[in-house]
Design a protein around this motif. Structure first.
Motif, PDB file in Angstrom:
ATOM      1  N   SER A 101       0.731  -1.199  -0.270  1.00  0.00           N
ATOM      2  CA  SER A 101      -0.106  -0.129   0.199  1.00  0.00           C
ATOM      3  C   SER A 101       0.844   1.590   0.163  1.00  0.00           C
ATOM      4  O   SER A 101       0.567   1.960  -0.788  1.00  0.00           O
ATOM      5  N   VAL A 102       1.609   1.422   0.612  1.00  0.00           N
ATOM      6  CA  VAL A 102       2.960   2.699   0.857  1.00  0.00           C
ATOM      7  C   VAL A 102       3.172   2.348  -0.481  1.00  0.00           C
ATOM      8  O   VAL A 102       3.147   3.785  -0.946  1.00  0.00           O
ATOM      9  N   GLU A 103       3.917   1.622  -0.709  1.00  0.00           N
ATOM     10  CA  GLU A 103       4.890   1.997  -2.380  1.00  0.00           C
ATOM     11  C   GLU A 103       4.172   2.114  -3.401  1.00  0.00           C
ATOM     12  O   GLU A 103       4.487   3.276  -4.301  1.00  0.00           O
ATOM     13  N   LEU A 104       2.392   1.654  -3.481  1.00  0.00           N
ATOM     14  CA  LEU A 104       1.707   2.645  -4.547  1.00  0.00           C
ATOM     15  C   LEU A 104       1.273   3.492  -4.292  1.00  0.00           C
ATOM     16  O   LEU A 104       1.334   4.616  -4.916  1.00  0.00           O
ATOM     17  N   HIS A 105       0.959   3.892  -3.134  1.00  0.00           N
ATOM     18  CA  HIS A 105       1.131   5.563  -2.924  1.00  0.00           C
ATOM     19  C   HIS A 105       1.882   6.139  -3.818  1.00  0.00           C
ATOM     20  O   HIS A 105       2.154   7.048  -4.686  1.00  0.00           O
ATOM     21  N   ARG A 120       2.289   6.611  -7.603  1.00  0.00           N
ATOM     22  CA  ARG A 120       1.361   7.542  -7.737  1.00  0.00           C
ATOM     23  C   ARG A 120       1.649   8.679  -7.914  1.00  0.00           C
ATOM     24  O   ARG A 120       1.154   9.841  -8.670  1.00  0.00           O
ATOM     25  N   ARG A 121       1.907   9.121  -6.600  1.00  0.00           N
ATOM     26  CA  ARG A 121       2.593  10.319  -6.600  1.00  0.00           C
ATOM     27  C   ARG A 121       3.634  10.893  -7.313  1.00  0.00           C
ATOM     28  O   ARG A 121       3.994  12.019  -7.623  1.00  0.00           O
ATOM     29  N   LEU A 122       4.577   9.778  -7.260  1.00  0.00           N
ATOM     30  CA  LEU A 122       6.090   9.698  -8.150  1.00  0.00           C
ATOM     31  C   LEU A 122       5.930   9.922  -9.910  1.00  0.00           C
ATOM     32  O   LEU A 122       5.647  11.127 -10.833  1.00  0.00           O
ATOM     33  N   ILE A 123       4.158   9.315 -10.066  1.00  0.00           N
ATOM     34  CA  ILE A 123       3.915   9.331 -11.411  1.00  0.00           C
ATOM     35  C   ILE A 123       3.126  11.146 -11.874  1.00  0.00           C
ATOM     36  O   ILE A 123       3.269  10.946 -12.990  1.00  0.00           O
ATOM     37  N   ALA A 124       2.498  10.972 -10.712  1.00  0.00           N
ATOM     38  CA  ALA A 124       2.025  11.869 -11.026  1.00  0.00           C
ATOM     39  C   ALA A 124       2.404  13.312 -11.386  1.00  0.00           C
ATOM     40  O   ALA A 124       2.488  13.979 -12.024  1.00  0.00           O
ATOM     41  N   THR A 151       9.691   4.864 -13.457  1.00  0.00           N
ATOM     42  CA  THR A 151       9.620   4.822 -12.077  1.00  0.00           C
ATOM     43  C   THR A 151       9.428   4.130 -10.878  1.00  0.00           C
ATOM     44  O   THR A 151       9.681   4.287  -9.795  1.00  0.00           O
ATOM     45  N   CYS A 152       9.371   2.786 -11.152  1.00  0.00           N
ATOM     46  CA  CYS A 152       8.899   1.405 -10.969  1.00  0.00           C
ATOM     47  C   CYS A 152       9.664   1.257 -10.426  1.00  0.00           C
ATOM     48  O   CYS A 152      10.213   0.773  -8.983  1.00  0.00           O
ATOM     49  N   HIS A 153      11.513   2.142  -9.703  1.00  0.00           N
ATOM     50  CA  HIS A 153      12.683   1.294  -9.928  1.00  0.00           C
ATOM     51  C   HIS A 153      12.296   2.593  -8.681  1.00  0.00           C
ATOM     52  O   HIS A 153      13.213   1.937  -8.168  1.00  0.00           O
TER      53      HIS A 153
END
Length: 241
Positions: free
Chosen positions: A202-206, A209-213, A226-228
């Protein structure tokens, strides 16, 4: 119930006086060859096509297949000598003009004309057409390779059975071009399979999403980079690959 239906079919075939057969074989889920037999006849001025039976093939040679066909017809109390047509695929064992099933059947029932199944002929045409379209040919080639990979080994089948199937569902959620990209529900099964705790996911998905945005990610190649920044998601990717 099955016996009652077969008896009704048998009675209708006897009234029709003549019939044709359609036969094909395929493997069931246990990898056992099964022969399917269908009869075609005229009843009440209408053509009927009725399924008779699935019967295990004890051999795939012409004589063994022919005997199975005759045994099935006899079991259903249908006289094979009244057959006027036989329809199979184009495989040599079925269509061979010297020792195929159709030729052996005609030695016993001379009026049973062989017809190459039109559905199989259409399939051959379609296969030949798509093989000349590179993208489609590669797609079906990949599907065939996957089938061969899993069906050839019990270990491979077990690896992706039950809970492990969640891995395949999670793969799509790691694809930036897929509508389920970074969907926690889709990724949970995959993460659990690799020992990733739900809270960490949950933490990493959050964070992702912030990094991608912030980077303006829209499903392009930038999203992969970004996934790295998410070691848990990256671990899932590396273990799967």
């Amino acid at each position: 119930m099955a016996g009652m239906i077969r008896k009704e079919i048998s009675d209708e075939v006897k009234q029709a006086e003549h019939f044709a057969i359609m036969v094909d074989e395929t493997k069931d889920i246990a990898k056992k060859e099964q022969i399917s037999i269908v009869v075609r006849y005229l009843h009440d001025q209408e053509l009927h096509e009725e399924f008779l039976d699935f019967t295990p093939a004890e051999g795939l040679d012409a004589e063994s297949l022919l005997q199975k066909i005759k045994e099935t017809l006899a079991k259903c109390k249908i006289d094979h000598s009244t057959c006027v047509g036989q329809c199979y695929d184009g495989a040599a064992v079925m269509s061979g003009c010297i020792s195929g099933v159709q030729e052996r059947f005609r030695r016993d029932v001379s009026q049973a004309v062989y017809i190459h199944c039109y559905a199989h002929r259409l399939n051959l045409v379609l296969v030949d057409c798509v093989n000349n379209i590179r993208s489609i040919s590669e797609f079906f080639g990949t599907i065939q390779s996957l089938y061969n990979f899993f069906s050839s080994s019990v270990v491979h089948q077990e690896r992706f059975s039950g809970d492990a199937c969640q891995v395949l569902i999670g793969v799509s959620a790691l694809n930036p071009n897929h509508p389920t990209f970074l969907n926690k529900e889709k990724l949970s099964g995959m993460a659990a399979n690799y020992g990733v705790e739900d809270k960490d996911l949950s933490v990493e998905l959050h964070q992702l999403r912030r990094l991608i945005a912030r980077r303006g990610g829209n499903g392009s190649g930038h999203t992969y980079a970004t996934c790295h920044h998410a070691p848990t998601v990256q671990r899932c990717i590396h273990r799967f690959v």
